[in-house]
Structure formats: structure tokens, C-alpha cells
Design a protein around this motif. Structure first.
Motif, mmCIF file in Angstrom:
data_model
loop_
_atom_site.group_PDB
_atom_site.id
_atom_site.type_symbol
_atom_site.label_atom_id
_atom_site.label_comp_id
_atom_site.label_asym_id
_atom_site.label_seq_id
_atom_site.Cartn_x
_atom_site.Cartn_y
_atom_site.Cartn_z
ATOM 1 N N GLY B 62 1.227 -15.273 8.683
ATOM 2 C CA GLY B 62 -0.152 -14.962 8.329
ATOM 3 C C GLY B 62 -0.304 -13.573 7.739
ATOM 4 N N PHE B 63 0.339 -12.620 8.383
ATOM 5 C CA PHE B 63 0.325 -11.216 7.988
ATOM 6 C C PHE B 63 0.818 -11.067 6.550
ATOM 7 N N ALA B 64 1.969 -11.686 6.284
ATOM 8 C CA ALA B 64 2.587 -11.551 4.965
ATOM 9 C C ALA B 64 1.693 -12.157 3.886
ATOM 10 N N ASN B 65 1.142 -13.342 4.165
ATOM 11 C CA ASN B 65 0.310 -14.007 3.165
ATOM 12 C C ASN B 65 -0.974 -13.242 2.894
ATOM 13 N N ALA B 66 -1.582 -12.757 3.963
ATOM 14 C CA ALA B 66 -2.845 -12.036 3.808
ATOM 15 C C ALA B 66 -2.625 -10.794 2.951
ATOM 16 N N LEU B 67 -1.534 -10.062 3.223
ATOM 17 C CA LEU B 67 -1.295 -8.827 2.481
ATOM 18 C C LEU B 67 -0.948 -9.073 1.025
ATOM 19 N N ARG B 68 -0.381 -10.248 0.765
ATOM 20 C CA ARG B 68 -0.015 -10.534 -0.614
ATOM 21 C C ARG B 68 -1.264 -10.707 -1.485
ATOM 22 N N ALA B 69 -2.322 -11.207 -0.884
ATOM 23 C CA ALA B 69 -3.543 -11.431 -1.660
ATOM 24 C C ALA B 69 -4.317 -10.135 -1.900
ATOM 25 N N LEU B 70 -4.040 -9.099 -1.080
ATOM 26 C CA LEU B 70 -4.739 -7.817 -1.263
ATOM 27 C C LEU B 70 -4.218 -7.092 -2.489
ATOM 28 N N PRO B 71 -5.103 -6.662 -3.399
ATOM 29 C CA PRO B 71 -4.633 -5.913 -4.559
ATOM 30 C C PRO B 71 -4.172 -4.520 -4.122
ATOM 31 N N SER B 72 -2.934 -4.137 -4.480
ATOM 32 C CA SER B 72 -2.390 -2.872 -3.979
ATOM 33 C C SER B 72 -3.191 -1.674 -4.523
ATOM 34 N N LEU B 73 -3.657 -1.780 -5.779
ATOM 35 C CA LEU B 73 -4.442 -0.674 -6.343
ATOM 36 C C LEU B 73 -5.729 -0.447 -5.537
ATOM 37 N N GLY B 74 -6.408 -1.534 -5.217
ATOM 38 C CA GLY B 74 -7.650 -1.438 -4.441
ATOM 39 C C GLY B 74 -7.391 -0.847 -3.068
ATOM 40 N N LEU B 75 -6.300 -1.320 -2.444
ATOM 41 C CA LEU B 75 -5.953 -0.841 -1.112
ATOM 42 C C LEU B 75 -5.679 0.670 -1.149
ATOM 43 N N LEU B 76 -4.938 1.089 -2.180
ATOM 44 C CA LEU B 76 -4.587 2.499 -2.329
ATOM 45 C C LEU B 76 -5.851 3.362 -2.448
ATOM 46 N N PHE B 77 -6.764 2.941 -3.305
ATOM 47 C CA PHE B 77 -7.991 3.716 -3.510
ATOM 48 C C PHE B 77 -8.858 3.699 -2.255
ATOM 49 N N LEU B 78 -8.937 2.565 -1.621
ATOM 50 C CA LEU B 78 -9.786 2.433 -0.432
ATOM 51 C C LEU B 78 -9.289 3.345 0.686
ATOM 52 N N VAL B 79 -7.991 3.254 0.987
ATOM 53 C CA VAL B 79 -7.439 4.053 2.081
ATOM 54 C C VAL B 79 -7.604 5.547 1.767
ATOM 55 N N THR B 80 -7.367 5.909 0.524
ATOM 56 C CA THR B 80 -7.525 7.308 0.130
ATOM 57 C C THR B 80 -8.960 7.790 0.367
ATOM 58 N N LEU B 81 -9.899 6.996 -0.127
ATOM 59 C CA LEU B 81 -11.304 7.373 -0.029
ATOM 60 C C LEU B 81 -11.745 7.498 1.425
ATOM 61 N N VAL B 82 -11.278 6.584 2.251
ATOM 62 C CA VAL B 82 -11.686 6.580 3.656
ATOM 63 C C VAL B 82 -11.068 7.756 4.401
ATOM 64 N N LEU B 83 -9.784 8.058 4.101
ATOM 65 C CA LEU B 83 -9.089 9.093 4.868
ATOM 66 C C LEU B 83 -9.283 10.497 4.318
ATOM 67 N N LEU B 84 -9.747 10.573 3.068
ATOM 68 C CA LEU B 84 -9.804 11.865 2.383
ATOM 69 C C LEU B 84 -10.575 12.920 3.172
ATOM 70 N N ASP B 85 -11.725 12.522 3.668
ATOM 71 C CA ASP B 85 -12.565 13.479 4.378
ATOM 72 C C ASP B 85 -12.040 13.779 5.774
ATOM 73 N N ALA B 86 -11.308 12.806 6.338
ATOM 74 C CA ALA B 86 -10.877 12.951 7.723
ATOM 75 C C ALA B 86 -9.665 13.867 7.863
ATOM 76 N N LEU B 87 -8.985 14.126 6.744
ATOM 77 C CA LEU B 87 -7.733 14.874 6.845
ATOM 78 C C LEU B 87 -7.843 16.228 6.172
ATOM 79 N N PRO B 88 -7.041 17.210 6.653
ATOM 80 C CA PRO B 88 -6.972 18.492 5.953
ATOM 81 C C PRO B 88 -6.421 18.302 4.541
ATOM 82 N N ASN B 89 -6.714 19.223 3.676
ATOM 83 C CA ASN B 89 -6.495 19.067 2.239
ATOM 84 C C ASN B 89 -5.098 18.604 1.821
ATOM 85 N N THR B 90 -4.069 19.298 2.302
ATOM 86 C CA THR B 90 -2.723 18.952 1.862
ATOM 87 C C THR B 90 -2.338 17.543 2.326
ATOM 88 N N LEU B 91 -2.599 17.284 3.622
ATOM 89 C CA LEU B 91 -2.270 15.971 4.167
ATOM 90 C C LEU B 91 -3.082 14.885 3.484
#
Lengths: 370, 256, 209
Positions: B62-91
Motif C-alpha cells: 500500500g505504502f509503495a503504491n500510494a507514494l508512486r501516485a504522489l508527484p515528487s515535485l509537488g511533494l518537494l514544494f509542499l514539504v519545503t513550504l510547510v517546514l520553511l518557517d519551522a526551521l532555522p535558516n540554514t537547516l
């Protein structure tokens, strides 16, 4: 009629699969090619419909060199049955059987009609026709395979170990039905097997192949058993060939003794009184033998029940062979072999010595005829 | 066009400094290898565990199939946007992208490792238990070596995924060869973009060849099945069915 | 967010995902057949397609205009690149699917007098449909994800929502894009599954005696 004229198959790497084979396959008969694996029997079969091309010699069908006909057209006129049936998994049973007629340009409706007839011919109920091959048992699949090969009513049938992938019991019934079918159809059949017993049972003529694609002997089954051409054939035919040759000597004329019997459900006391040497033969109400009863085992029971019967002995048919009669006599716990008529009703019993006398008489008669 | 491209490539300016090819290449390589190592540690451990114990099998699929359908570009931008404020600048520039690379790389490694253990000839496993090996010994001495070809095919697909996605990570500030593409695009410098594309493609090919080479040297020879018959329908791989060329009690010998 | 615009992006995404899928399949079938027919071609053919598959999508999108003479913004680059990836996945699938056709079935078809092309189209290819269908599903889902990457170069499709979200640091379009991508992937996956089932009634009935 199929003729092999010095047919050779040599592969590019130098291996000789079939070595200058001359063979005459008579029309309307079953010719069995038999031999150990790698002896060239299947290659020989497949050269008839040009699935394999010979590298030397020629094969004639009714006088015409197969090399002169278009392979696909040639194949449509020759039925072919293979080991695992090779049914098309994506087509229903009826569409599998209708394949060749449709390839020949029949209208679909007519082809299906023909297919339904063929299914009936090979003993498959019509309700199976809409199933897919994966829903059938191995024996049923093999029947469909035979029906499909008969599709365009080809005069020639090639059969490559068609019954070797099914279990022994089913195999025997398929063999019997195959012989019955052949009696009606009278096809020219070339049948490949590695099983010498199957060859002897089914063949009108048996061709024994030897490693290296060499044809060692061609003979009728009785002649093959009685007079193997060389050590290889003798070894391949097997050690107990003298006994197996009895399959071809009819059992008629055996002196039968009247056997005292009781029916299932008879009174225990009656059974005890009727017994000879402690045993009595038990029949059903149609006089078919059910088994021998050792009367000393009748201790608690009031009457004869099927559960107390000894079931070791075989039953032979009076119209069968001496092999069956001898086996019935040898396997009987009383030494009295049970002989029945065509519908299975008791005719009488026979002792081993009497069968042996009959065997000697038959041999003397055969000698006299020569 | 080709001329301009070659000109860009041979210009010494592009071979030094932070924006130079060597630095971008090293960045790309560094993130990729780091992500692969982390993902391999997680994926192989989990895969061996699930394959050996049979627990959580349905989750793997299930895990493998679900992740395959997720667009990697979208995931990258989403995680960045969500974590950007929570982390110090360099990290904040570095961790979200790394996290996404690992997330994308774990499934192929996990499923392949699991499939590799599952595909071990049951007779070999039975024989191992039969001669008195413990569960751990069976895992280490039989299942893991037999699973190696499939583990490697998982590592190779994960590496492709990582190198490819790391290129996109330039858009969220990770650096790497993707920067050549991004910078080139922002100033309409197509030769520079082409140079970036060629370098990324070369890097992917080299990594693939490298892993294929490591696989050749580290997979027991009895398992490579060179000359042996091909397995039917193995999962997503060019792997052949494991066959022992030696007696089961001998440990398979490494090639060469 | 303008919903009409989202619908247009969705349809563009659909088009960019499906056209390469069909093109790739159309080319993979004859190539897969060749790889089976001439065994010597199998390894080199998979090697070449595998090599193409190794190239990251963004790199391929950027490099193709040089080869094709197209504009960098042209959707043709995306279609060609994804056709190459689909092909790389499906050549192996088709070859392996044809290879999984039982030998006795192949032999029976030959013996019954099928000529080569009808034998391929009416017996071998239909029997290989389940395997090819499975490969097609993987390719479809992977295409949907790969299409989004071309948004970095400005090709309009759902990936444009990701870029928009990132630029405006706004989650709504980003999440909308991701959800629609997943929906599209599942939709194509399900359609192919249904199509495969419709073409293989003999698989469904298996063992249903």
C-alpha cells in the motif's frame, strides 16, 4: 498414408535428432512412435506438419511431398494434439474447438455448431462449452484438445504425448475412449509416447526409436513383444514382455468352473454352508461379483455385508485376454480367478494351472498356423 | 546552438567558485549519496524485517503504491513550504529537500528488499532451518544474500529517483546541478540550461553504472544466474531466480 | 484560484500524460515482439531503453529542443520525453508478457495453421494482455507525476499550481495540484485496470467453477 523416405534432421550444431528414418504410416491406423527421451520421436512427428523442417529425405502424404505445400495450409488439414492440450486460455471451450474451421473461412455460426458436435463426440457436456480452459480439469482439457484437433475433420491426426500429463486413472479412461473414437473415425494417427505400455495398448503398429534418432524396429505390438529386433528393443520393451504378450491372446475357450455364490445380505449361516475351502464369492442382485468372503471372519454378523468382503482379487472378462484371466487367477485369495461376461455378470472361475494350459494350447496353435 | 553550448562549457568562469560546475556537481552528489545512505538504512532494515517475519506485508504494498501516485515535485514544494518557517535558516534550505529525497527513495528499496526475501527458494530456507540455524542466522546467512540482487535493483531505482528529484530541489534552494537549469532559465540562457541537463544526465548514468558495477562484485555468483534461465515475472527487475550452484550448506562465494 | 483555469490545467495534464502512453504502447508492441522474435535483440534493446530511462526528466525536457528543433516551452518536448520513458517501461513488459505465453499455446497455434501475423495478433498478444496491462498502469501513474516537472520550464498543466503555490508561499494551490494529480493517476490506473479486465474475461472466470 504417410511415408518417411530417408528423413534426417541434423541441427546446425551437428546434433542428429532423426537419422535417415524410413517409415510407412498406413491410412486409418494408429502408428505409435515410442522411445526414450531425446530419441527423435517428437521431432519425427513435428516434421510431418513441418513444425520442424527435415534436413534430408522427404515426407510424402498420399504421394505428395509435404515440402511442396504451404506450411500453414498443410497444418490446417492435419489435427495436432499436444501434451498439455495447449488450449488458448483467452477463448472459451467452444471457440477453441472452432479455431481451425474459422481459419479455413467457415462462418462463425457453422463453426460453432461443428464445435458443439465435436464436444459431444469426445464426451463433454454442452454446458462446458462457455467455460474457459482454466475452469476445466486436466482430463477435460485434454478432451477439448482432441475435439479441437478434429475441428476440420482432418484425415490425419498427430498426437504428442496427449495423455501423459493426466493422472493414471484418467489416462486409462482417455485411452479407452480414444480407441472407441478411432473405431468410428478411422483416422490416420501418428501418436508419440515414451510409455511402452501405452504404445502396446493403442498402436496398430509401433515404431521404436533409439537415441540418436535411429529407428530400431517397426512391428505390431504382439510381434514387438514376441520378437524384439535387438537388445535395445528387448530392454526397452521390458522384462515381463512374455507376460504382457498375453494381452494379445484371447481368453475365450477357458474351461470355467461353476462357483457357489451368495448375494449381499444373505444369511451368515447360508454363507458358511455354501463356502468352499473357507471362502465364498459374493454377488450383487445383478450377479456381478462384489468380492470374496472369508467365512471365518463372520463372527458377530447375522448377514453378509459389503464391509467384510476381501477385495484383493481382480475380475477378468471372458472376451478379454489371457493376461486378464491369469491375473484374476493369481490375484484371487482363493486361487480361483473370477471370470465375467461383457456386462459384468459372473460366468465362473478358473485356476492358474488351467490358464497356463490354455496359454500352451494357444502357443501350439500359433506355431501350427505358421 | 551546439557552438554556444560548447562555448559555455569550456568557459573557465563556469569551472570555479560557488556557481561553478565542480561545486554544483559535488553538492548534487553529496545530497544524493547522503539521501541514498539514509534511505537504504531504513528501506533495507524494514524490508528484511517484513520479509523475514511476514509482518506488515500489506503495508509495504500500500505504502509503495500510494507514494508512486504522489508527484515528487509537488511533494518537494509542499514539504519545503510547510517546514520553511519551522526551521532555522540554514537547516530550512537543506532539511526539507533531504527529507523528500529520503521519502521518495525508501519505497523502491523497501519493496525490492522485501520481494528479494520473499523470493528466496523456500527449499533453501527450509534446509537452513533443518540444519539447525536460528531465525537470525537464516536471515543473515541465507535470506539476505539471496535477496541481494533485488536489493540492488531497488537501490538503483532509488538512486535514479534521488538524482532526478535533487535536480528539482534547486528551485527550493538546495543548490546542485539543478541551479544551472534554474539560473539559466531565469535569464533565458539556454546554453547554460543545456549544460545543466547534460551534466545531470551524465551524473545519473555514471551513478547507475557505478551501482551496477558494485552489484556485479558483491552479489554471490550463484545468484547472478548468468546463463541460468530467467525467472518468470519478478518484480520490477532484471534479476534472475536465485539458484544455488553449490550445496546449500556452503555459503555462496562472492564473485571474483 | 480560478476554477476554470484549474479544469483547463487538469485537461492539459491529462492530455500530456495519455498521449505518450498511447504512443509508447504503439511503439513498444512491435519492439517487444522483435525482442522476443530475435532473442539476440532483447538485451541490447532493454539496454538502450534502460539508458534513456536513466536520464532525469527535467534534463530530457531541456535537452530535447536541441534534437527536435522545438521551442523549450513546447509541449511536444514533454510528449516525446514521456513517450521515451513509457517505451522504456513497456518494451520490457511486452517482451516479458509475450515470453510468458505458455509454449504449448504457441505450439498449438502454429500447428493449427496460424500464419505469423494472425498468430501474434489473435493468440499471443491477447494472452499477454494481463502483463502488458500491469506495465501500462505503472507507466500511467509515473507519467502523471513526471508531467508536473515540466512546470518548472513553464509548460502549462497541474504542476503550474505547485510553482504558483511555492512562489506565493500559499498552500492552497499546492495541495489542490497534488490532490488532482493523485486523482488523475488513480483515474488512469483504474481505467486501464477496467480495460484490462474487459479484455481478459478468461482471467476473471479462473477457478470460478
Amino acid at each position: 498414408m504417410i511415408e518417411f523416405d530417408a528423413v534426417t534432421k541434423r541441427y546446425p550444431d551437428g546434433t542428429v535428432a532423426v537419422d535417415s528414418v524410413d517409415l510407412h504410416v498406413p491410412s486409418g491406423k494408429i502408428t505409435v512412435l515410442v522411445g526414450p527421451s531425446g530419441c527423435g520421436k517428437t521431432t519425427s512427428l513435428r516434421m510431418i506438419n513441418r513444425m520442424v523442417e527435415p534436413t534430408g529425405g522427404r515426407i510424402l502424404i498420399d504421394g505428395t511431398d509435404t515440402n511442396t505445400s504451404d506450411p500453414a495450409t498443410l497444418r490446417r488439414g492435419i489435427g495436432y494434439v499436444i501434451q498439455h492440450a495447449g488450449l488458448f486460455p483467452h477463448r472459451t471451450v467452444v471457440d477453441n474447438v472452432a479455431t481451425v474451421p474459422i481459419l479455413l473461412g467457415w462462418r462463425r455460426k457453422k463453426a460453432r455448431q461443428r464445435a458443439m458436435e465435436l464436444l459431444e463426440l469426445v464426451g463433454l457436456p454442452p454446458e462446458l462449452s462457455d467455460r474457459y480452459p482454466s475452469q476445466l480439469s486436466g482430463g477435460q482439457q485434454q478432451r477439448v484438445g482432441v475435439a479441437r484437433a478434429l475441428g476440420a475433420d482432418p484425415p490425419i491426426m498427430l498426437m504428442d504425448e496427449p495423455f501423459s500429463a493426466v493422472d493414471p486413472v484418467v489416462r486409462e479412461s482417455l485411452q479407452d475412449e480414444f480407441l472407441r473414437l478411432q473405431q468410428d473415425l478411422g483416422k490416420t494417427i501418428v501418436f508419440v509416447t515414451h510409455d511402452i505400455d501405452e504404445a502396446i495398448k493403442l498402436g496398430d503398429q509401433v515404431a521404436v526409436f533409439q537415441a540418436g534418432g535411429h529407428l530400431a524396429q517397426v512391428a505390431t505390438p504382439p510381434d514387438l513383444l514376441a520378437d524384439p529386433a535387438d537388445d535395445f528393443v528387448a530392454g526397452f520393451v521390458g522384462k515381463d514382455r512374455g507376460y504382457r504378450a498375453l494381452s494379445f491372446t484371447p481368453a475365450d475357450g477357458l474351461p470355467l468352473e461353476k462357483e457357489p455364490t451368495v448375494e449381499v445380505g444373505a444369511d451368515a449361516e447360508v454363507a458358511r454352508r455354501t463356502s468352499v475351502e473357507g471362502w465364498v464369492l459374493v454377488l450383487d442382485d445383478a450377479r456381478r461379483p462384489q468380492g470374496w468372503l472369508d467365512v471365518s471372519r463372520l463372527t458377530g454378523e447375522d448377514e453378509v455385508t459389503p464391509t467384510v468382503l476381501h477385495r484383493g482379487g481382480t475380475v477378468a472378462s471372458a472376451t478379454g485376454s489371457l493376461r486378464g484371466a491369469l491375473d484374476a487367477a493369481l490375484s484371487s485369495p482363493t486361487g480361483r480367478g473370477v471370470i465375467v461376461d461383457d456386462i459384468g455378470a459372473l460366468l465362473g472361475t478358473v485356476r492358474p494351472a488351467q490358464v497356463l494350459v490354455q496359454i500352451e494350447n494357444a502357443a501350439a496353435e500359433a506355431e501350427a498356423r505358421h | 546552438m551546439i557552438g554556444e553550448f560548447l562555448q559555455w562549457f569550456t568557459d573557465p568562469v563556469h569551472w570555479t567558485g560557488q556557481d561553478g560546475i565542480p561545486n554544483r556537481l559535488l553538492e548534487h552528489l553529496g545530497y544524493s549519496v547522503l539521501a541514498l545512505v539514509i534511505a537504504a538504512a531504513i528501506g533495507i532494515a524494514l524490508g528484511l524485517y517484513v520479509g523475514h517475519t511476514g509482518k506488515g506485508t500489506f503495508m509495504v504494498a500500500g505504502f509503495a503504491n500510494a507514494l508512486r501516485a504522489l508527484p515528487s515535485l509537488g511533494l518537494l514544494f509542499l514539504v519545503t513550504l510547510v517546514l520553511l518557517d519551522a526551521l532555522p535558516n540554514t537547516l530550512g534550505q537543506f532539511l526539507p529537500a533531504l527529507l523528500v529525497l529520503v521519502i521518495l527513495a525508501v519505497p523502491p528499496i523497501l519493496t525490492s528488499t522485501y520481494a528479494g526475501v520473499q523470493n528466496v527458494d523456500p527449499a533453501a530456507r527450509d534446509a537452513a532451518y533443518g540444519m539447525g540455524m536460528t531465525g537470525r542466522e537464516v536471515l543473515v546467512k541465507v535470506e539476505a544474500p539471496c535477496a541481494l540482487p533485488l536489493v540492488f535493483s531497488g537501490l538503483r531505482s532509488a538512486m535514479l529517483q534521488i538524482v532526478s528529484t535533487a535536480t528539482l530541489a534547486a528551485w527550493v534552494g538546495l543548490g546542485g546541478l539543478g541551479r544551472l537549469l534554474q539560473d539559466g532559465q531565469s535569464v533565458q540562457d539556454y546554453p547554460q540550461m543545456l549544460a545543466g541537463a547534460v551534466l545531470v544526465a551524465l551524473l545519473a548514468l555514471v551513478m547507475e553504472a557505478l551501482l551496477a558495477g558494485v552489484q556485479r562484485f558483491s552479489v554471490p555468483r550463484g545468484l547472478t544466474g548468468r546463463g541460468a534461465r530467467r525467472a518468470r515475472a519478478t518484480t520490477a527487475s532484471e534479476v534472475t531466480k536465485p539458484t544455488f550452484s553449490t550445496e546449500p550448506e556452503d555459503e555462496p562465494v562472492a564473485a571474483r | 484560484m480560478d476554477w476554470l483555469e484549474v479544469v483547463v490545467l487538469f485537461l492539459q495534464h491529462l492530455w500530456l500524460s495519455v498521449v505518450p502512453l498511447l504512443l509508447g504502447l504503439a511503439v513498444a508492441i512491435p519492439l517487444g515482439w522483435l525482442a522476443r522474435r530475435y532473442r539476440r535483440l532483447y538485451a541490447p534493446m532493454l539496454g538502450v531503453t534502460g539508458l534513456a530511462y536513466t536520464i532525469p526528466s527535467l534534463a530530457l525536457f531541456v535537452a530535447l529542443p536541441v534534437i527536435l528543433g522545438t521551442q523549450i516551452l513546447s509541449p511536444v518536448n514533454v510528449v516525446v520525453a514521456l513517450t521515451i520513458y513509457t517505451l522504456a517501461l513497456l518494451v520490457r513488459t511486452v517482451a516479458d508478457g509475450l515470453g510468458a505465453v505458455p509454449d504449448d499455446v504457441r505450439q498449438a497455434a502454429l500447428a493449427m495453421g496460424y500464419r505469423p501475423l494472425p498468430r501474434f495478433l489473435r493468440v499471443e498478444l491477447p494472452v499477454a494482455v494481463p502483463v502488458i496491462g500491469a506495465g501500462l498502469r505503472v507507466a500511467a501513474v509515473s507519467n502523471v507525476s513526471l508531467v508536473t516537472v515540466s512546470a518548472l520550464l513553464g509548460v502549462p498543466q497541474l504542476g503550474a499550481l505547485f510553482v504558483d503555490g511555492l512562489n506565493r508561499a500559499y498552500l492552497a494551490p499546492l495541495i489542490t495540484g497534488i490532490v488532482l494529480c493523485v486523482v488523475l493517476a488513480l483515474l488512469l490506473d483504474g481505467l486501464i485496470l477496467l480495460g484490462t479486465r474487459a479484455l481478459t474475461p478468461w482471467q476473471r472466470e479462473r477457478g470460478a467453477t
